[in-house]
Write an enzyme that holds these catalytic residues in place. Structure first.
Site, mmCIF file in Angstrom:
data_model
loop_
_atom_site.group_PDB
_atom_site.id
_atom_site.type_symbol
_atom_site.label_atom_id
_atom_site.label_comp_id
_atom_site.label_asym_id
_atom_site.label_seq_id
_atom_site.Cartn_x
_atom_site.Cartn_y
_atom_site.Cartn_z
ATOM 1 N N ARG A 169 0.828 -1.122 -0.062
ATOM 2 C CA ARG A 169 0.041 -0.154 -0.060
ATOM 3 C C ARG A 169 0.813 1.270 0.030
ATOM 4 N NH1 ARG A 169 -3.224 -3.537 -1.367
ATOM 5 N NH2 ARG A 169 -4.984 -3.916 -0.055
ATOM 6 N N SER A 218 -11.458 -0.004 1.514
ATOM 7 C CA SER A 218 -10.888 -0.457 2.805
ATOM 8 C C SER A 218 -10.652 0.766 3.638
ATOM 9 C CB SER A 218 -9.903 -1.174 2.741
ATOM 10 O OG SER A 218 -10.409 -2.539 2.208
ATOM 11 N N GLU A 300 -5.615 3.378 5.428
ATOM 12 C CA GLU A 300 -5.445 3.373 4.063
ATOM 13 C C GLU A 300 -6.061 4.354 3.286
ATOM 14 O OE1 GLU A 300 -6.753 -0.152 0.902
ATOM 15 O OE2 GLU A 300 -5.695 -0.586 2.606
#
Length: 313
Positions: A169, A218, A300
């Protein structure tokens, strides 16, 4: 006083633009300026003339973003239709930063190329590259060849995997750099089989995620540092949704914000949430999970801008 409105542009330059309409969560204040460049040359000219002390922030479709209620200073640059094309050359797929991940997956599949992992990732290619998006055990890094990038100075550069240094990520995209397009290497596959796989992925997603609600994908990264594989042997013990659920936070609310009862790692605007509600609930979840499990969840969703100043008592 910067005379930003004096900079000649071919696209649209708007002062005081309400950003809530440009994000999936539909919250947030105004940008000082919103610029929609007509093409890469228009963007380069604008950046070269923009005073260096004016910050810029690039957005695509606003799928992974909370803009705080006090708005965002400087210039927000939105890459629209001019940056949304997809081209195929052999086993390589080049997609504009504004191209939706799902559209790129479908176009590639129709040409017999497997980028099916992109099909259920919300948002556009620029954001997917920036955050090394992944799903079902595949990541952007697994297919990435290069990106066409514009630096804050207006200079065009090509960056490869080494420069971006992909991690879970994360990537090392230079500060205030704007991804214009990216090229991916894809394995060959049979178009009908690829289409069937994507339909299966969509069915699994719709069964487990609040796809009809106002979310930003998310909310937190998985603590173990990897995405779900979609395989039967996938372990959920260290998934973000599991540690949130174990802390008793499925369905938790703050104002108009809620952790989805269907999937507790999805932050939902039930219709009346402010950015402060959403971010505040997220921070409460982080604290409660830390107290319960000793795990510090990492956001995130990107949060940008200024909160509304609190009124004096």
């Amino acid at each position: 006083m910067h005379k930003i409105d004096d900079i000649p542009v071919n696209g649209r330059l708007t002062a005081g633009y309400d950003l809530s309409s440009l994000t999936w969560l539909r919250v947030g204040g105004a940008a000082d300026w919103l610029f929609l460049p007509s093409d890469a040359d228009d963007l380069a000219t604008f950046l070269k003339m923009l005073p260096q002390d004016v910050p810029i922030f690039a957005i695509g479709v606003g799928s992974n973003l909370i803009v705080r209620d006090g708005g965002l200073g400087g210039v927000v640059i939105r890459l629209g239709r001019a940056f949304a094309g997809t081209e195929i050359d052999g086993t390589q797929v080049t997609a504009g930063a504004g191209a939706l991940d799902a559209h790129v997956a479908r176009k590639a599949a129709a040409a017999g190329l497997d980028l099916t992992f992109l099909r259920t990732i919300p948002g556009a290619i620029g954001g997917a590259v920036r955050m090394n998006a992944g799903c079902y055990g595949s990541y952007v890094a697994d297919h990435f060849v290069s990106a066409d990038v514009m630096l804050r100075s207006g200079e065009h550069v090509t960056l490869g995997p080494h420069e971006l240094n992909f991690r879970y990520r994360q990537s090392d995209l230079p500060d205030e750099a704007i991804i214009l397009s990216a090229t991916f290497e894809a394995n060959r596959g049979e178009p009908q089989a690829l289409a069937a796989r994507m339909e299966d992925q969509l069915a699994k997603r719709d069964a487990t995620q609040p796809t009809k609600d106002r979310t930003a994908g998310s909310t937190f990264r998985n603590p173990a540092g990897f995405s779900s594989t979609g395989q039967a042997d996938d372990s959920h013990a260290m998934k973000a949704w599991k540690v949130i659920d174990d802390a008793g936070l499925r369905g938790a609310t703050k104002g108009g914000a809620q952790m989805s009862p269907k999937h507790p790692n999805f932050l939902v605007n039930t219709g009346t949430a402010t950015a402060a509600d959403l971010e505040g609930l997220g921070e409460e979840v982080r604290q409660r999970v830390f107290e319960h499990a000793g795990i510090r969840l990492e956001w995130e969703i990107m949060r940008v801008g200024k909160p509304v100043p609190e009124a004096d008592d």
